[in-house]
Write an enzyme that holds these catalytic residues in place. Structure first.
Site, PDB file in Angstrom:
ATOM      1  N   TYR A 118       0.877  -1.202   0.013  1.00  0.00           N
ATOM      2  CA  TYR A 118      -0.059  -0.029  -0.186  1.00  0.00           C
ATOM      3  C   TYR A 118       0.613   1.253   0.083  1.00  0.00           C
ATOM      4  CZ  TYR A 118      -4.292   2.454   1.505  1.00  0.00           C
ATOM      5  OH  TYR A 118      -5.140   3.189   1.575  1.00  0.00           O
ATOM      6  N   ARG A 171      -5.837  10.542 -11.238  1.00  0.00           N
ATOM      7  CA  ARG A 171      -5.221  11.108 -10.083  1.00  0.00           C
ATOM      8  C   ARG A 171      -4.577  10.036  -8.832  1.00  0.00           C
ATOM      9  NH1 ARG A 171      -7.600  11.887  -4.861  1.00  0.00           N
ATOM     10  NH2 ARG A 171      -5.999  10.350  -4.706  1.00  0.00           N
ATOM     11  N   LYS A 189      -6.169  -1.618  -2.948  1.00  0.00           N
ATOM     12  CA  LYS A 189      -7.035  -1.467  -2.065  1.00  0.00           C
ATOM     13  C   LYS A 189      -7.801  -2.711  -1.600  1.00  0.00           C
ATOM     14  CE  LYS A 189      -6.733   3.078  -1.531  1.00  0.00           C
ATOM     15  NZ  LYS A 189      -6.852   4.122  -0.339  1.00  0.00           N
ATOM     16  N   GLU A 261     -12.005   5.227  -6.990  1.00  0.00           N
ATOM     17  CA  GLU A 261     -10.643   5.528  -6.422  1.00  0.00           C
ATOM     18  C   GLU A 261      -9.846   6.321  -7.273  1.00  0.00           C
ATOM     19  OE1 GLU A 261      -9.895   3.879  -2.907  1.00  0.00           O
ATOM     20  OE2 GLU A 261      -8.544   5.577  -3.114  1.00  0.00           O
ATOM     21  N   ASP A 262      -9.342   7.078  -6.793  1.00  0.00           N
ATOM     22  CA  ASP A 262      -8.373   8.130  -7.601  1.00  0.00           C
ATOM     23  C   ASP A 262      -8.780   8.392  -8.933  1.00  0.00           C
ATOM     24  OD1 ASP A 262      -7.069   7.559  -5.164  1.00  0.00           O
ATOM     25  OD2 ASP A 262      -5.319   6.658  -6.075  1.00  0.00           O
ATOM     26  N   ASP A 284     -13.695   6.816  -2.211  1.00  0.00           N
ATOM     27  CA  ASP A 284     -12.991   6.702  -1.020  1.00  0.00           C
ATOM     28  C   ASP A 284     -12.103   8.082  -0.699  1.00  0.00           C
ATOM     29  OD1 ASP A 284     -11.626   5.255   0.865  1.00  0.00           O
ATOM     30  OD2 ASP A 284      -9.770   4.714  -0.363  1.00  0.00           O
ATOM     31  N   ASP A 285     -11.570   8.577  -1.730  1.00  0.00           N
ATOM     32  CA  ASP A 285     -10.999   9.803  -1.729  1.00  0.00           C
ATOM     33  C   ASP A 285     -11.710  10.939  -1.103  1.00  0.00           C
ATOM     34  OD1 ASP A 285      -8.539   8.767  -3.008  1.00  0.00           O
ATOM     35  OD2 ASP A 285     -10.032   8.429  -4.577  1.00  0.00           O
ATOM     36  N   ASN A 426      -0.510  11.867  -0.013  1.00  0.00           N
ATOM     37  CA  ASN A 426       0.154  10.584  -0.352  1.00  0.00           C
ATOM     38  C   ASN A 426       0.875  10.717  -1.667  1.00  0.00           C
ATOM     39  OD1 ASN A 426      -0.567   9.085   2.234  1.00  0.00           O
ATOM     40  ND2 ASN A 426      -2.962   9.224   1.172  1.00  0.00           N
TER      41      ASN A 426
HETATM   42  O1  LIG Z   1      -4.315   5.273  -1.024  1.00  0.00           O
HETATM   43  C1  LIG Z   1      -4.177   6.002   0.022  1.00  0.00           C
HETATM   44  O2  LIG Z   1      -3.013   5.813   0.571  1.00  0.00           O
HETATM   45  C2  LIG Z   1      -5.127   7.003   0.363  1.00  0.00           C
HETATM   46  C3  LIG Z   1      -5.925   7.442  -0.842  1.00  0.00           C
HETATM   47  O3  LIG Z   1      -6.874   7.117  -0.988  1.00  0.00           O
HETATM   48  C4  LIG Z   1      -5.068   8.317  -1.607  1.00  0.00           C
HETATM   49  O4  LIG Z   1      -4.197   9.158  -1.328  1.00  0.00           O
HETATM   50  O5  LIG Z   1      -5.617   8.625  -2.963  1.00  0.00           O
HETATM   51 MG   LIG Z   2      -7.110   7.186  -3.065  1.00  0.00          MG
END
Ligand SMILES: O=C([O-])CC(=O)C(=O)O
Ligand SMILES: [Mg+2]
Length: 586
Positions: A118, A171, A189, A261-262, A284-285, A426
């Site tokens: 991760y 992203r 994830k 996600e992202d 999630d973001d 991150n």
């Molecule tokens: O993945 C991770 O560590 C946390 C998160 O969702 C991101 O930064 O996009």
């Molecule tokens: Mg993320």
């Protein structure tokens, strides 16, 4: 000639493509396929009886190695590597060989393994995914697949999927557009779904939607694995996402969870609003990060002893994470008895054009930011904003490393007895400041948390323990609750319940050590407790479709949880009479 065409009925002599006459019929044994299948493979842990019964005998070295010894062997190998990317590749290799062993190792060594599978290492792995890529894991759906998305989902070999994590790679963490290289994120994830919340890996599906990339380096990268074209946007993009959502429901039902996600900011908010009330989905973001940050804020106030309504919150950034946190924070403040109007007054945001105020010389304020725009003179620099509004809590989520300068950190310590500083971007390289910088500049007074892990810091004979404010404390537990009791509409309040649950689990000892999250090594029990709290919230608010309400939720969840113990593949022993003693039909 195709392989199928070569296979003759059992025992029949036929010719293969090399003209040699061989018996090709049904192979005598499929044992080798078991060893090649990571879901079934137990490696040298197969017993002698299993080896003989399954046709594995001779395919393995003669020694029997049980799972405990295999864990030891894995760890010996793990420590041999001298860099984290090699450790990542090694662990993915293990996942490809033996899933149960992989999850046992990860679960038992979560604190050591999370920074590898991760953030931060997964970020580096995504940047180099063309090199890291070994075996297919997850589905790729491209813009050219419009009209065929359901067919692609049908190529996934599992018929019951309960959760999908999907990215379009625009992203990835704070690293920007990584296109199809972003696949590392859904994979990582979902590994945490299993490692942190025990969700069976077979019910999880990672997906990358590839509409191209605007990252020039990737377009010129000879190893790039995605479509070599600019991102498709507009109606065609929307059509693909829409077809994808519908195809998921058609293939896996309306209870299948879809975690976004992202995605880029502009799509993340839009798609969440579009789909949140009709699909089992969350972002999630926006929402996972919001819940973990609000939990961290609630528990840091136990240290600062400044009540929620008396705080001033300043966000560096006004993207998915900041707006998500700010909006959930408003709900938390309102839940503590304040009006929404007053709650909004406590929250200030800075974006690339400076402080978000109603009248801006460099253009207006749009979208979600409008809610938080203040009647205040425009200020460009974060340092000036900090000096002017004197926040009690400073949160960074815009992936600008170094944004929290020494002056800002020192000012925070000047204005507050105990300043709260969260550097949430991150991976580690994108954090707004380091743990060490923060403790040094604030003379050890600050409560600090970051999105990616920082080591503990020794300063003037004291040890400081930075917390990891990462959505990994939230999404596995929420997902478990959603899947287990069939929550089909994941409201904002579900995330507030998750935040409160997480804050509740921070102990007095944690707080005494300046930690605003439970220890990472406890993330598994934390996720299960969080799932239980969310389930209770869901039943109390008519969000759960599973009927009847389980009387003992922990016991109920236990039935769901993935077990990393190897199963015996031998048939069970039936208590039948001996065959020669059975009555013979006349
Ligand atoms: O993945 C991770 O560590 C946390 C998160 O969702 C991101 O930064 O996009
Ligand atoms: Mg993320």
């Amino acid at each position: 000639m195709s392989v199928a065409a070569n296979i003759a009925p059992e025992g029949q002599i036929t010719k293969n493509s090399s003209t040699k006459e061989v018996i090709i019929g049904r192979p005598r044994s499929y044992g080798i396929e078991i060893l090649r299948n990571p879901i079934l493979n137990k490696g040298m842990a197969f017993t002698l009886e299993e080896r003989q019964t399954l046709g594995l005998h001779g395919l393995l070295p003669p020694a029997l190695v049980d799972q405990d010894k295999q864990v030891y062997q894995v760890m010996q190998n793990f420590y041999r590597w001298d860099n984290d990317l090699d450790r990542f590749i090694f662990m993915i290799g293990l996942q490809d060989r033996s899933e149960k062993l992989f999850y046992r190792v990860i679960t038992e060594n979560i604190e050591l393994m999370m920074p590898i599978i991760y953030t931060p290492t997964v970020g580096l792995a995504c940047q180099k995914y063309g090199m890291v890529y070994r075996k297919p894991r997850g589905l790729y759906i491209t813009i050219h697949d419009l009209g065929h998305v359901y067919d692609i989902l049908c190529n996934w070999p599992v018929d019951i999927v309960k959760a999908i994590v999907v990215t379009d790679g625009e992203r990835i963490l704070g690293l920007g557009d990584l296109g199809a290289y972003g696949m590392g994120i859904p994979v990582g994830k979902l590994s945490l779904y299993t490692a942190c919340a025990g969700i069976p890996p077979q019910s999880c599906l990672p997906i990358t939607i590839d509409v191209g990339t605007n990252n020039k380096d990737l377009l010129n990268d000879p190893l790039y694995i995605g479509l070599r074209q600019k991102r498709v946007t507009g109606p065609e993009y929307d059509k693909l996402i829409d077809e994808f959502m519908k195809a998921v429901v058609k293939r896996y039902g309306e209870s299948c969870l879809i975690q976004f996600e992202d995605f880029g900011n502009h799509n993340a908010f839009r798609l969440l609003e579009k789909y949140r009330s009709h699909y089992c989905t969350f972002n999630d973001d926006i929402q996972g990060t919001a819940a973990v940050a609000v939990a961290g804020i609630l528990s840091s106030l136990m240290i600062t002893k400044v009540c929620l309504k008396n705080n001033v919150f300043l966000f560096q950034g006004a993207g998915e994470a900041s707006i998500g946190i700010a909006k959930l924070l408003v709900k938390a403040i309102v839940a503590s008895g304040q009006t929404e109007e007053n709650a909004l007054k406590q929250i200030w945001l800075v974006d690339s054009k400076g402080l978000i105020v109603k009248k801006r010389p460099k253009g207006g304020v749009e979208g979600e930011k409008v809610l938080f725009a203040k009647d205040h003179q425009p200020l460009d620099k974060l340092e000036d904003v900090v000096e002017s509004i004197k926040p009690t809590v400073l949160i960074g989520a815009a992936a600008i490393p170094g944004a929290f300068t020494e002056k800002i950190l020192k000012d925070m310590a000047k204005f507050n007895e105990i300043p709260v500083i969260f550097a949430l971007s991150n991976p580690t390289s994108k954090a707004e400041c380091t743990a060490e910088d923060t403790y040094k500049a604030t003379d050890g007074k600050a409560v600090f948390a970051s999105g990616s892990p920082f080591d503990k810091v020794e300063l003037k004979g004291k040890t400081f323990h930075p917390g990891q404010g990462n959505n990994a404390y939230i999404f596995p537990g929420v997902a478990l609750a959603v899947i287990a009791v069939d929550i089909r509409c994941i409201t904002e309040e579900v995330f507030l319940a998750a935040a409160e649950s997480l804050a509740k689990m921070v102990t007095k000892e944690d707080l005494a050590e300046g930690r605003v999250y439970p220890k990472l090594c406890q993330i598994r029990s934390v996720s299960l407790q969080l799932a239980e709290d969310v389930i209770n919230y869901a039943y109390n608010n008519n969000l759960a479709y599973h009927y009847p309400r389980p009387s003992n939720i922990q016991e109920f969840l236990r039935d769901f949880i993935y077990n990393t113990d190897y199963e015996s593949y031998l048939p069970p022993v039936y208590n039948w009479p001996k065959y020669n003693e059975l009555p013979i039909n006349a």
